[in-house]
Design an enzyme around this catalytic site. Structure first.
Site, PDB file in Angstrom:
ATOM      1  N   SER A   1       0.852  -1.181   0.000  1.00  0.00           N
ATOM      2  CA  SER A   1       0.000   0.000   0.000  1.00  0.00           C
ATOM      3  C   SER A   1       0.890   1.234   0.000  1.00  0.00           C
ATOM      4  CB  SER A   1      -0.892   0.012   1.251  1.00  0.00           C
ATOM      5  OG  SER A   1      -1.463   1.288   1.478  1.00  0.00           O
TER       6      SER A   1
ATOM      7  N   TYR B   1      -1.613  -0.694  10.378  1.00  0.00           N
ATOM      8  CA  TYR B   1      -1.697  -0.956   8.935  1.00  0.00           C
ATOM      9  C   TYR B   1      -0.432  -0.481   8.226  1.00  0.00           C
ATOM     10  CZ  TYR B   1      -3.730  -1.102   4.222  1.00  0.00           C
ATOM     11  OH  TYR B   1      -3.989  -1.376   2.899  1.00  0.00           O
TER      12      TYR B   1
END
Length: 257
Positions: A149, A162
């Site tokens: 990501s 995350y």
């Protein structure tokens, strides 16, 4: 002039595993690989959803099957690859996609929140990648695509666990590429910005937040899951035969802005 050999995105005869393949980015990539000729196995935790998705894709004449698997459990991952050995006879392409997010301010992140996100996003990537690598080393070929990501590079609020997991994925990608190159195994990662998926849909329903995020991208829009297919096919096919250890940002220009 030298005669060139032109790259092909054809995956006929290739066997692929896509974790978290029943929805969102994983589903799009699984369909894309199958459309390019690969025999694809999708995994996830929800048997009903997996079966529905696999049946639908099979109805489109795509070679897609399914297997329930929890990537956070070593025993479950070992059993998954025993299933692959018995029913597929090997693996050529791994798309390490299974992931999740819990958005909270730093001071509100509970230990179980951290463990759940890191366990799925980073430990799961490791466990699945390790089993795939063992098979690929034996056959002296393979391709691993980790789904990272932009949060592995940029800082954004509410992303403590995350972002840590995705930064870890980026480093795993580089280490594995260096370690596995001698076995003719390429390892790369795709790092999307905000893509419209079931995981991001609730987060993006806030018009003010959506406007702010769109403003961060050069293309001034969110990405679609289907827009991950082309980059995945590039990494999975011979078109990227001289590419390994790379993080490709599929982000509408976010990281260039």
């Amino acid at each position: 002039m030298k005669e060139f050999s032109y790259p092909s995105f054809d995956l006929t005869g290739k066997k692929a595993l896509v974790t978290g393949g029943s929805k969102g980015i994983g589903l799009a990539i699984a369909a894309g690989l199958a459309n390019a000729g690969a025999k694809v196995l999708i995994t996830g935790r929800d048997e009903t959803v997996l079966q529905e998705v696999a049946d639908e894709l099979s109805g489109r004449n795509l070679d897609v099957s399914w297997k329930v698997a929890d990537v956070t459990s070593k025993q479950a991952v070992v059993e998954l690859f025993e299933f692959i050995d018995a029913n597929f006879g090997g693996i050529d392409i791994l798309v390490n996609n299974a992931g999740m997010n819990i958005r909270k301010p730093l001071v509100e992140v509970e230990e179980q929140d951290w463990d759940k996100v890191i366990g799925t996003n980073l430990k799961g990537i490791f466990l699945v990648g390790q089993q795939a690598a063992k098979r690929m080393i034996d056959q002296k070929s393979g391709c691993i695509i980790n789904i990272s990501s932009i949060m592995g590079q940029v800082g954004n609020p509410l992303q403590t666990s995350y972002a840590a997991s995705k930064g870890g994925i980026n480093q795993l990608t580089k280490v594995w590429a260096a370690e596995l190159a001698e076995h003719n195994i390429r390892v790369n990662a795709l790092a999307p910005a905000y893509i419209k998926t079931p995981m991001t849909e609730p987060f993006l329903q806030d018009p003010e937040r959506l406007e702010k995020l769109v403003g961060r991208t050069l293309l001034k829009r969110m990405g679609e899951a289907e827009e991950m297919i082309g980059p995945a096919l590039f990494f999975a096919s011979g078109a990227s035969s001289y590419v390994t250890g790379q993080i490709l940002y599929v982000d509408g220009g976010w990281t260039a802005n």
